[in-house]
Design an enzyme around this catalytic site. Structure first.
Site, PDB file in Angstrom:
ATOM      1  N   PHE A 167       5.612  32.605  12.868  1.00  0.00           N
ATOM      2  CA  PHE A 167       5.315  33.231  12.075  1.00  0.00           C
ATOM      3  C   PHE A 167       6.304  34.485  12.261  1.00  0.00           C
ATOM      4  O   PHE A 167       6.741  34.853  11.664  1.00  0.00           O
ATOM      5  CB  PHE A 167       3.968  33.140  11.348  1.00  0.00           C
ATOM      6  CG  PHE A 167       3.416  34.303  11.726  1.00  0.00           C
ATOM      7  CD1 PHE A 167       3.649  35.866  11.445  1.00  0.00           C
ATOM      8  CD2 PHE A 167       2.378  34.319  12.737  1.00  0.00           C
ATOM      9  CE1 PHE A 167       2.819  36.690  11.957  1.00  0.00           C
ATOM     10  CE2 PHE A 167       1.652  34.935  13.266  1.00  0.00           C
ATOM     11  CZ  PHE A 167       1.375  36.427  13.334  1.00  0.00           C
ATOM     12  N   LYS A 191      11.274  22.892  13.288  1.00  0.00           N
ATOM     13  CA  LYS A 191       9.749  22.579  12.156  1.00  0.00           C
ATOM     14  C   LYS A 191       9.744  24.537  12.121  1.00  0.00           C
ATOM     15  O   LYS A 191       9.554  25.281  12.908  1.00  0.00           O
ATOM     16  CB  LYS A 191       8.702  22.314  12.623  1.00  0.00           C
ATOM     17  CG  LYS A 191       8.252  21.188  11.686  1.00  0.00           C
ATOM     18  CD  LYS A 191       6.469  22.253  11.179  1.00  0.00           C
ATOM     19  CE  LYS A 191       6.013  23.017  12.171  1.00  0.00           C
ATOM     20  NZ  LYS A 191       5.318  24.112  11.447  1.00  0.00           N
ATOM     21  N   GLU A 194       5.485  27.236   8.846  1.00  0.00           N
ATOM     22  CA  GLU A 194       5.016  27.090   8.263  1.00  0.00           C
ATOM     23  C   GLU A 194       4.877  28.464   6.869  1.00  0.00           C
ATOM     24  O   GLU A 194       4.311  28.257   5.726  1.00  0.00           O
ATOM     25  CB  GLU A 194       3.936  26.134   7.546  1.00  0.00           C
ATOM     26  CG  GLU A 194       2.291  26.897   7.933  1.00  0.00           C
ATOM     27  CD  GLU A 194       2.005  25.715   9.728  1.00  0.00           C
ATOM     28  OE1 GLU A 194       2.520  26.577  10.305  1.00  0.00           O
ATOM     29  OE2 GLU A 194       1.282  26.307  10.016  1.00  0.00           O
ATOM     30  N   LYS A 195       4.258  29.809   7.444  1.00  0.00           N
ATOM     31  CA  LYS A 195       4.016  30.485   6.859  1.00  0.00           C
ATOM     32  C   LYS A 195       5.386  31.241   6.466  1.00  0.00           C
ATOM     33  O   LYS A 195       5.026  32.067   5.105  1.00  0.00           O
ATOM     34  CB  LYS A 195       3.136  31.616   7.424  1.00  0.00           C
ATOM     35  CG  LYS A 195       1.978  30.758   8.031  1.00  0.00           C
ATOM     36  CD  LYS A 195       1.042  32.116   9.176  1.00  0.00           C
ATOM     37  CE  LYS A 195      -0.402  31.448   8.518  1.00  0.00           C
ATOM     38  NZ  LYS A 195      -0.382  30.542  10.592  1.00  0.00           N
ATOM     39  N   SER A 244       1.236  29.930  19.977  1.00  0.00           N
ATOM     40  CA  SER A 244       0.035  30.324  20.649  1.00  0.00           C
ATOM     41  C   SER A 244       0.267  29.656  21.054  1.00  0.00           C
ATOM     42  O   SER A 244       0.273  27.920  21.290  1.00  0.00           O
ATOM     43  CB  SER A 244      -1.271  30.487  19.629  1.00  0.00           C
ATOM     44  OG  SER A 244      -1.135  29.238  19.064  1.00  0.00           O
ATOM     45  N   CYS A 299       5.396  39.299  20.718  1.00  0.00           N
ATOM     46  CA  CYS A 299       4.405  38.120  21.608  1.00  0.00           C
ATOM     47  C   CYS A 299       5.507  39.671  22.728  1.00  0.00           C
ATOM     48  O   CYS A 299       4.479  39.275  23.799  1.00  0.00           O
ATOM     49  CB  CYS A 299       4.910  37.055  22.107  1.00  0.00           C
ATOM     50  SG  CYS A 299       7.181  37.832  21.588  1.00  0.00           S
ATOM     51  N   GLU A 399      -5.990  37.968  22.559  1.00  0.00           N
ATOM     52  CA  GLU A 399      -4.830  38.215  21.853  1.00  0.00           C
ATOM     53  C   GLU A 399      -5.193  38.783  20.854  1.00  0.00           C
ATOM     54  O   GLU A 399      -5.804  38.227  20.190  1.00  0.00           O
ATOM     55  CB  GLU A 399      -3.238  37.682  21.961  1.00  0.00           C
ATOM     56  CG  GLU A 399      -2.434  37.800  21.494  1.00  0.00           C
ATOM     57  CD  GLU A 399      -1.181  36.472  21.398  1.00  0.00           C
ATOM     58  OE1 GLU A 399      -1.495  35.772  21.115  1.00  0.00           O
ATOM     59  OE2 GLU A 399      -0.428  37.343  21.702  1.00  0.00           O
TER      60      GLU A 399
HETATM   61  P1  NAD Z   1       0.619  29.370  16.289  1.00  0.00           P
HETATM   62  O1  NAD Z   1       0.558  28.396  17.414  1.00  0.00           O
HETATM   63  O2  NAD Z   1      -0.637  29.128  15.379  1.00  0.00           O
HETATM   64  O3  NAD Z   1       1.858  28.494  15.462  1.00  0.00           O
HETATM   65  C1  NAD Z   1       3.123  28.297  15.600  1.00  0.00           C
HETATM   66  C2  NAD Z   1       4.054  26.633  15.273  1.00  0.00           C
HETATM   67  O4  NAD Z   1       2.713  25.665  16.165  1.00  0.00           O
HETATM   68  C3  NAD Z   1       3.769  26.428  14.827  1.00  0.00           C
HETATM   69  O5  NAD Z   1       5.239  26.014  13.820  1.00  0.00           O
HETATM   70  C4  NAD Z   1       2.460  25.774  13.936  1.00  0.00           C
HETATM   71  O6  NAD Z   1       2.691  24.967  12.490  1.00  0.00           O
HETATM   72  C5  NAD Z   1       1.912  25.107  14.645  1.00  0.00           C
HETATM   73  N1  NAD Z   1       0.854  24.425  15.667  1.00  0.00           N
HETATM   74  C6  NAD Z   1       0.053  25.848  15.273  1.00  0.00           C
HETATM   75  N2  NAD Z   1      -1.368  24.871  15.458  1.00  0.00           N
HETATM   76  C7  NAD Z   1      -1.067  23.604  15.250  1.00  0.00           C
HETATM   77  C8  NAD Z   1      -1.714  22.506  16.550  1.00  0.00           C
HETATM   78  N3  NAD Z   1      -3.115  23.142  16.668  1.00  0.00           N
HETATM   79  N4  NAD Z   1      -1.497  21.229  16.834  1.00  0.00           N
HETATM   80  C9  NAD Z   1      -0.223  21.135  16.509  1.00  0.00           C
HETATM   81  N5  NAD Z   1       1.115  22.462  15.514  1.00  0.00           N
HETATM   82  C10 NAD Z   1       0.389  23.868  15.314  1.00  0.00           C
HETATM   83  O7  NAD Z   1       1.111  30.782  16.109  1.00  0.00           O
HETATM   84  P2  NAD Z   1       1.560  31.957  15.241  1.00  0.00           P
HETATM   85  O8  NAD Z   1       0.626  32.609  14.621  1.00  0.00           O
HETATM   86  O9  NAD Z   1       2.993  31.416  14.004  1.00  0.00           O
HETATM   87  O10 NAD Z   1       2.314  32.565  16.163  1.00  0.00           O
HETATM   88  C11 NAD Z   1       1.735  33.486  16.968  1.00  0.00           C
HETATM   89  C12 NAD Z   1       1.996  33.750  18.575  1.00  0.00           C
HETATM   90  O11 NAD Z   1       3.602  33.038  18.828  1.00  0.00           O
HETATM   91  C13 NAD Z   1       0.955  34.830  19.259  1.00  0.00           C
HETATM   92  O12 NAD Z   1       0.097  33.953  19.933  1.00  0.00           O
HETATM   93  C14 NAD Z   1       2.428  35.172  20.070  1.00  0.00           C
HETATM   94  O13 NAD Z   1       2.192  36.216  21.154  1.00  0.00           O
HETATM   95  C15 NAD Z   1       3.090  34.186  20.268  1.00  0.00           C
HETATM   96  N6  NAD Z   1       4.481  33.420  20.408  1.00  0.00           N
HETATM   97  C16 NAD Z   1       5.070  34.102  21.803  1.00  0.00           C
HETATM   98  C17 NAD Z   1       6.226  35.043  21.716  1.00  0.00           C
HETATM   99  C18 NAD Z   1       6.717  34.311  23.630  1.00  0.00           C
HETATM  100  O14 NAD Z   1       8.443  34.189  23.946  1.00  0.00           O
HETATM  101  N7  NAD Z   1       5.988  34.375  24.050  1.00  0.00           N
HETATM  102  C19 NAD Z   1       7.146  34.673  21.044  1.00  0.00           C
HETATM  103  C20 NAD Z   1       6.902  35.248  20.064  1.00  0.00           C
HETATM  104  C21 NAD Z   1       5.564  34.654  19.164  1.00  0.00           C
END
Ligand code: NAD
Length: 515
Positions: A167, A191, A194-195, A244, A299, A399
């Site tokens: 998101f 994909k 969703e937020k 994440s 991130c 985090e």
């Molecule tokens: P998230 O993992 O909750 O969601 C990311 C995506 O994965 C979404 O599209 C979501 O629908 C899907 N998803 C979530 N849980 C899932 C599961 N259990 N099974 C399958 N799909 C699932 O992450 P977020 O809250 O949207 O983003 C924040 C996180 O992203 C933080 O940890 C941040 O550090 C990380 N991030 C990392 C980078 C990088 O380049 N390293 C960049 C941006 C964000």
């Protein structure tokens, strides 16, 4: 309903808006989902429903994959110069629509408008980079590897690739993915989070306006189920994931087990090491900007500060400057930071801050009870500073992903480096110093993929790659840059012989050599 156009809500007040369902994009048409389940996309500054995303049905997902599969042969055979020209036009359209895109990012994600422009711009730079794909995708050639025999390599696209987005950068991260993939000749299933799916939808519409043929880029929506369907689908060859650790590791193992390539960028805990000789003013400014900017939801946010030597004078100045920051809806021109993404995110941030206090950290600044006039329902957390944090505390190990700066202390640079290296994450780390000797030692010994020397958020531009390491990355080919092109291509090696073949030299069954 099927059409080539789509409009998203970009108002922040929401007064005149009617609820809007976000369609899928399949084979060049924006099609309303037949799903019976929808998720509200909520403006985090005021809780208003901006739009609703469907949980794309399995049948719709399959038709998106089929569209991408069918679009692949003609697209891979489209001249690279034509594919580059689509990107050239695409970057122009992104520039023209910058304000509209940024407003949508602010409305759905919450960050300030200026920061949202940065979100779009850092993605735009990847599109600009993709305009030079012919050079990036060039193969290699060695003439006369044996008598009359030449060998050359060709970087070919993989086929259907997919991207799963977080998101926090609704424009930049989709743009890390599909522009590189499609310019290499692949087709794509995106994909969005969703937020905040709005920016992805707008970008897809612009990409098609720029000439991207039907089916080259498709969009599906949902959460776990659609992600699992992407991991399992036999026609998808590679997955780019950003988000994440729990989701990233799940996707990495599930999709790898199906033989797919996966690049997975995950969570972080980025440290800034402050040497006593650092320039006070610019260092404090850097820490405040990188700790609280985007409400800490980057991130590469610098969420942990390690002061080498006496931390007191630094903390006093930090407090002074952090207190002066203005918290409000991202659409307010005076706002320095906006809300966090959701009520749950706010609860998590507050819980981790409290756990720090409970285990003995000192709360220098507490932003948890902030009320923002006019936006009383928003998920706001004001700048928060926790001092005297130690590595065993939960607020350090987890985090936080909110506007919380954690301060630690070390007696020497060696001790500070040791703290950073003990942390499981390896996204970024920065040192602030006027000493070349200290910064060179730091650069050499630090175990983080992206190092800043007097630079707080060292996110590389697209001619390099985003090189997080340790628990912040799984896979072996990073996003964008040379590695990004390698990720979305496979190598074919051709060995050719063109000479007048001497007849009658007999047949040899030995392994051919050129000794
Ligand atoms: P998230 O993992 O909750 O969601 C990311 C995506 O994965 C979404 O599209 C979501 O629908 C899907 N998803 C979530 N849980 C899932 C599961 N259990 N099974 C399958 N799909 C699932 O992450 P977020 O809250 O949207 O983003 C924040 C996180 O992203 C933080 O940890 C941040 O550090 C990380 N991030 C990392 C980078 C990088 O380049 N390293 C960049 C941006 C964000």
């Amino acid at each position: 309903m099927a059409n080539h156009h789509f409009s998203v809500a970009t108002e922040s007040s929401g007064k005149h808006r009617t609820s809007l369902r976000v369609p899928n994009l399949v084979g060049g048409s924006f099609v309303d989902s037949k799903s019976s389940e929808f998720i509200d996309v909520i403006n985090p500054a005021n809780q208003e429903v901006v739009s609703q995303i469907p949980l794309t049905t399995n049948e719709e997902f399959k038709s998106a994959v089929t569209a991408a599969k069918e679009a692949f042969p003609p697209w891979r055979n489209t001249p690279i110069t034509t594919r580059q020209r689509v990107m050239l036009k695409f970057q122009e359209l992104i520039r023209k629509n910058m304000d509209k895109l940024a407003l949508n990012v602010t409305t759905e994600q919450g960050k300030t408008l200026k920061d949202a422009q940065g979100d779009v711009f850092r993605g735009l730079e990847v599109v600009e980079h993709a305009c030079g794909m012919a050079t990036l995708q060039m193969g290699e050639y060695v003439a006369n590897v044996s008598n009359g025999i030449d060998t050359y390599s060709i970087r070919e696209p993989l086929g259907v690739c997919a991207g799963i987005c977080p998101f926090n950068f609704p424009a930049m991260i989709p743009l890390w993915m599909f522009p590189v993939a499609v310019t290499c000749g692949n087709t794509f299933i995106l994909k969005p989070s969703e937020k905040d799916p709005g920016a992805s939808m707008m970008l897809a519409e612009l990409a098609m306006e720029a000439g991207l043929p039907d089916g080259v880029l498709n969009i599906v929506h949902g959460t776990h189920d659609i992600v699992n369907a992407i991991c399992d689908d036999d026609d998808i060859r590679a997955i780019s994931f950003v988000g994440s650790n729990p989701a990233g590791m799940h996707i990495y193992s599930r999709a790898s087990a199906k033989g797919k390539r996966v690049q997975s960028n995950m969570g972080a805990k980025n440290h800034g090491v402050i040497m006593p000789d650092a320039n006070i003013d610019s260092t404090i400014n850097a820490l405040v900007a990188a700790g609280f900017g985007a409400a800490g939801q980057r991130c590469m946010a610098l969420s942990t500060v390690v002061f080498v030597g006496d931390s007191k004078p630094w903390e006093e100045k930090l407090l002074e400057r952090a207190k002066a920051l203005k918290v409000s809806a991202g659409t307010e021109p005076y706002a320095d930071l906006g809300p966090v993404i959701s009520k749950q995110a706010k609860e998590r941030v507050c819980r981790l801050v409290q756990s720090g206090v409970d285990s003995g950290a000192k709360l220098l600044l507490d932003g948890r009870d902030i009320v923002v006039p006019g936006y009383e329902k928003g998920n706001f957390v004001g700048p928060t500073i926790l001092c005297g944090v130690t590595p065993d505390m939960e607020c350090y190990k987890e985090e936080i992903f909110g506007p919380v700066l954690i301060c630690m202390q070390a007696n020497s640079l060696d001790e500070a480096i040791n703290i950073v290296n003990q942390n499981k994450y390896g996204n970024g780390a920065a040192i602030f110093t006027t000493s070349g000797v200290a910064s060179r030692k730091f650069q050499t010994e630090i175990e983080a993929g992206q190092v800043g020397i007097n630079v707080p958020i060292p996110v590389p531009l697209p001619f390099f790659s985003f090189t997080g390491s340790k628990a912040s990355f799984a896979g072996d080919l990073n996003f964008y840059g040379k590695a990004g092109v390698q990720f979305y291509t496979q190598i074919k090696t051709v060995t050719q012989q063109w000479k007048d073949l001497p007849g009658g030299s007999g047949v040899s069954l030995a392994m051919p050599t050129s000794q």
